[in-house]
Scaffold this active site. Structure first.
Site, PDB file in Angstrom:
ATOM      1  N   CYS A 198       0.860  -1.174   0.000  1.00  0.00           N
ATOM      2  CA  CYS A 198       0.000   0.000   0.000  1.00  0.00           C
ATOM      3  C   CYS A 198       0.903   1.232   0.000  1.00  0.00           C
ATOM      4  O   CYS A 198       1.732   1.395   0.901  1.00  0.00           O
ATOM      5  CB  CYS A 198      -0.862  -0.026   1.260  1.00  0.00           C
ATOM      6  N   CYS A 215      -0.987   4.080  -6.418  1.00  0.00           N
ATOM      7  CA  CYS A 215      -1.866   3.412  -5.452  1.00  0.00           C
ATOM      8  C   CYS A 215      -2.108   2.026  -6.016  1.00  0.00           C
ATOM      9  O   CYS A 215      -2.432   1.885  -7.203  1.00  0.00           O
ATOM     10  CB  CYS A 215      -3.181   4.176  -5.312  1.00  0.00           C
TER      11      CYS A 215
END
Ligand code: DGL
Length: 263
Positions: free
Chosen positions: A76, A187
């Protein structure tokens, strides 16, 4: 006592995004056990702020370590930007790999010296992202494009598809107008809508760092162990399990079951 060579790799993200990194790990290390946590009860991370993301990252890392992980992959960008330093500080000696927007490869690939970065507000506001740009921009224009709401819409699968289209129209138009020729997908969720992004940015190269992260983990572990059968893959969610199961089947080409877990 399991060694780094046979202990599971613990991987986590706020939700389904990190499955793109998990798939890259599966390809590079097919004989290595993997344990993935999707923190769906606390997603998205990108609009929560440092303290929240640090707390979740610390708890999930503890959970993965208590379950036997020998290496942690923070799959992440937001958690890496806001909290990987905390994991390293709390667990000196533990190998930890994070994921960051591919500013360096984007700059290297840009012919017009202008690149875009699509990422969460949390990632783009972080000191770590500022340092990344400082280190690698080399006089190239780096245009950050925060994408509030996009990861959450992607999490909804089919139900969020129309919202994904609407949001991408708004996020991609300024990058197209600015004339960037490379865009970093900052992302891990956005990899799942890469085709939708590409359709709005014709001729623009998209950079995803999932394989680079898997390569780094492979280097730390050593070569892939040749397994007679696929190594165990454990999937857990702190929230819903249906989208994760569906997206995992799509990303991994296998159909693991998803356990619910309280962390
Ligand atoms: N997939 C995550 C990232 O790479 C976080 C998305 C979110 O939870 O906002 O930044």
């Amino acid at each position: 006592m399991p060694t780094l060579q046979d202990a599971p790799i613990g991987v986590f993200d706020s939700g389904v995004g990190g499955l793109s990194v998990l798939a890259a790990l599966r390809r590079r290390l097919p004989g290595h056990p993997l344990h993935y946590v999707a923190d769906l009860d606390h997603a998205p991370y990108g609009e929560r702020g440092d303290a929240y993301v640090m707390d979740r990252t610390a708890r999930i890392s503890e959970h993965l370590l208590a379950s036997g992980a020998g290496l942690i992959v923070v799959a992440c960008n937001t958690a890496t930007a806001q909290a990987i330093a905390l994991v390293r500080e709390r667990h000196p000696g533990l190998p930890v790999v994070g994921v960051e927007p591919g500013v360096k490869p984007a700059v290297a690939a840009s012919l017009v010296r202008r690149v875009g970065v699509l990422a969460t507000p949390g990632t783009l506001a972080s000191a770590r992202f500022a340092a990344l740009v400082e280190r690698h921009a080399q006089g190239c224009d780096v245009l950050p494009m925060p994408c509030p709401g996009l990861a959450a819409a992607i999490e909804q699968g089919e139900a969020g598809a129309a919202e994904v289209e609407r949001l991408l129209d708004g996020f991609c138009a300024p990058l197209r107008a600015a004339g960037v020729d490379v865009v970093a997908l900052g992302c891990t969720h956005y990899v799942f809508v890469a085709e939708r992004i590409a359709a709005r940015l014709p001729g623009v190269r998209l950079i995803d760092t999932a394989d680079a992260v898997a390569r780094q983990a492979q280097t730390l572990i050593g070569q892939a162990t040749a397994a007679p059968a696929p190594a165990p893959l454990r999937l857990q969610s702190t929230g819903a399990t249906d989208t994760l199961a569906r997206m995992a089947a799509r990303a991994l080409d296998e159909t693991p079951t998803v356990e619910q877990v309280v962390i």
